[in-house]
Each structure stands twice: as structure tokens, then as C-alpha cells.
Motif scaffolding. Structure first.
Motif, PDB file in Angstrom:
ATOM      1  N   MET A 162       0.823  -1.220   0.000  1.00  0.00           N
ATOM      2  CA  MET A 162       0.000   0.000   0.000  1.00  0.00           C
ATOM      3  C   MET A 162       0.856   1.268   0.000  1.00  0.00           C
ATOM      4  N   GLY A 163       1.939   1.240   0.752  1.00  0.00           N
ATOM      5  CA  GLY A 163       2.826   2.407   0.764  1.00  0.00           C
ATOM      6  C   GLY A 163       3.413   2.675  -0.616  1.00  0.00           C
TER       7      GLY A 163
ATOM      8  N   ILE B 186       1.030   4.527  -2.886  1.00  0.00           N
ATOM      9  CA  ILE B 186       0.990   5.970  -2.623  1.00  0.00           C
ATOM     10  C   ILE B 186       2.232   6.645  -3.216  1.00  0.00           C
TER      11      ILE B 186
ATOM     12  N   THR C 246       1.797   6.889  -6.988  1.00  0.00           N
ATOM     13  CA  THR C 246       0.856   7.966  -7.323  1.00  0.00           C
ATOM     14  C   THR C 246       1.534   9.334  -7.250  1.00  0.00           C
TER      15      THR C 246
ATOM     16  N   ILE D  15      -5.150  13.556  -8.434  1.00  0.00           N
ATOM     17  CA  ILE D  15      -5.637  12.399  -7.694  1.00  0.00           C
ATOM     18  C   ILE D  15      -7.150  12.487  -7.566  1.00  0.00           C
TER      19      ILE D  15
ATOM     20  N   ILE E 283      -9.936   8.128  -3.401  1.00  0.00           N
ATOM     21  CA  ILE E 283      -9.073   7.176  -2.709  1.00  0.00           C
ATOM     22  C   ILE E 283      -9.970   6.330  -1.824  1.00  0.00           C
ATOM     23  N   LYS E 284      -9.907   5.010  -1.992  1.00  0.00           N
ATOM     24  CA  LYS E 284     -10.732   4.136  -1.159  1.00  0.00           C
ATOM     25  C   LYS E 284      -9.847   3.177  -0.405  1.00  0.00           C
ATOM     26  N   ILE E 285     -10.159   2.966   0.860  1.00  0.00           N
ATOM     27  CA  ILE E 285      -9.462   1.910   1.570  1.00  0.00           C
ATOM     28  C   ILE E 285     -10.479   0.895   2.047  1.00  0.00           C
ATOM     29  N   GLY E 286     -10.060  -0.353   2.158  1.00  0.00           N
ATOM     30  CA  GLY E 286     -10.974  -1.412   2.562  1.00  0.00           C
ATOM     31  C   GLY E 286     -10.184  -2.577   3.092  1.00  0.00           C
ATOM     32  N   SER E 287     -10.856  -3.714   3.271  1.00  0.00           N
ATOM     33  CA  SER E 287     -10.086  -4.905   3.617  1.00  0.00           C
ATOM     34  C   SER E 287     -10.642  -6.122   2.916  1.00  0.00           C
TER      35      SER E 287
ATOM     36  N   SER F 275      -5.579  -5.154   4.524  1.00  0.00           N
ATOM     37  CA  SER F 275      -6.111  -3.868   4.083  1.00  0.00           C
ATOM     38  C   SER F 275      -5.788  -3.654   2.613  1.00  0.00           C
TER      39      SER F 275
ATOM     40  N   ILE G 248      -5.953  -0.594  -0.752  1.00  0.00           N
ATOM     41  CA  ILE G 248      -6.146   0.806  -1.144  1.00  0.00           C
ATOM     42  C   ILE G 248      -6.335   0.880  -2.653  1.00  0.00           C
TER      43      ILE G 248
ATOM     44  N   ILE H 199      -6.482   3.903  -5.559  1.00  0.00           N
ATOM     45  CA  ILE H 199      -6.287   5.338  -5.797  1.00  0.00           C
ATOM     46  C   ILE H 199      -6.562   5.613  -7.268  1.00  0.00           C
TER      47      ILE H 199
END
Lengths: 94, 94
Positions: free
Chosen positions: B42-43, B46, B49, B62, B65-69, B83, B85, B87
Motif C-alpha cells: 500500500m505504501g 501511494i 501515485t 488524484i 481514494i478508497k481503503i478497505g479490507s 487492508s 487501497i 487510488i
């Protein structure tokens, strides 16, 4: 790093659940908090957010998510850009 | 992982600039692309991007941005939540 406002949680190198607990405690008294991280801690910030949302379901939800970058001066004196993420968590209105 | 649509870039373990290049190539012909990652990547998503936006400035910005699991079954047969992400990067209308 000086603006350590009580509604902001900066993710560092402590165990994940430390930040989850802090976030849930802050959300007990505040309608919105912000989880902030940069560099390698960004993944942890997302994990913390997901765990907080899951543990407190359905009380809170994810608000704005912002990503950006910051220029840091590293130990060898050069500029390094690091990415940052700010995730807000807000109380659901009933 | 089968829906490998051309407007989505899945971040894995390749060098960062591989994904930056893919993203910029896709943005040459598409108005919106999505960068997706989960877990430790995930890092990187980012970072990718931020580099794409900086290198192509001011053509793109940008979007959501959605985050989920997601629940994965790990090698020992137990469920693990990871988790995620997503983007989106979109072309700026002039």
C-alpha cells in the motif's frame, strides 16, 4: 510534528494496537479524528483505520483520505521526498 | 487477480519505477486509471501515485481514494484480513 493536537494520531513504530486503542479513546469524545502517517508507516495507518472501523461497527466511518508528499532533509544533507497519508474517521449520525 | 483490466495497475513486488512507467503509459490513452494494492504494497501505491503526479505535472490529479479490507486464506488455512487501497488518477480538464 509540533502540532500534536488531541484529534490527530501520528502513526510511528509502536505496536499496531497502541494506535487502535488511542484512536478509539479519542473517538469516544470527538466527532472526527485524523490518522496521519508517512513513508513506511502508511500501510499501518490503513490497517489501524480498518481495525478501528471494524471494532466499533457501526458507530464510525471513513471520511476524507488525502495523500501528499513532504520534503525531508536526510542525514546526508540531501532532500528526500516522502509520501504522506491523512485519513479521517468520523462518527456516523444516527 | 483475474480482472486485469488495462485501466488498473496492481502494485506488487517489482521496482517502483516499473509501475510509474506503466501508469504514465496508460494515462496517455485513458482519462482515468486506478492504482490498487494491498498489505505491504500500500505504501508503494501511494509513492507511485505521487511520482506520477509530479512527473506529469500539471496534467493529472488524484481522484477518489478508497481503503478497505479483504479476507485471504493464508497457507495455514486460517482467514487473514488484509487492508487494501484503490487510488484513482484522472486527467485534468483544461
Amino acid at each position: 510534528m509540533s502540532s500534536n493536537k488531541a484529534d490527530t494520531i501520528y502513526i510511528g513504530k509502536k505496536p499496531l494496537m497502541t494506535y487502535v486503542t488511542s484512536a478509539i479513546i479519542q473517538l469516544a469524545t470527538m466527532p472526527v479524528i485524523t490518522i496521519k502517517a508517512r513513508g513506511q508507516s502508511m500501510g499501518t495507518a490503513i490497517d489501524v483505520t480498518q481495525i478501528v472501523i471494524r471494532k466499533t461497527k457501526p458507530a464510525f466511518s471513513i471520511g476524507d483520505i488525502k495523500i501528499g508528499s513532504e520534503s525531508l532533509v536526510s542525514s546526508d544533507g540531501r532532500n528526500r521526498d516522502v509520501s504522506t497519508i491523512d485519513i479521517s474517521i468520523k462518527r456516523n449520525t444516527p
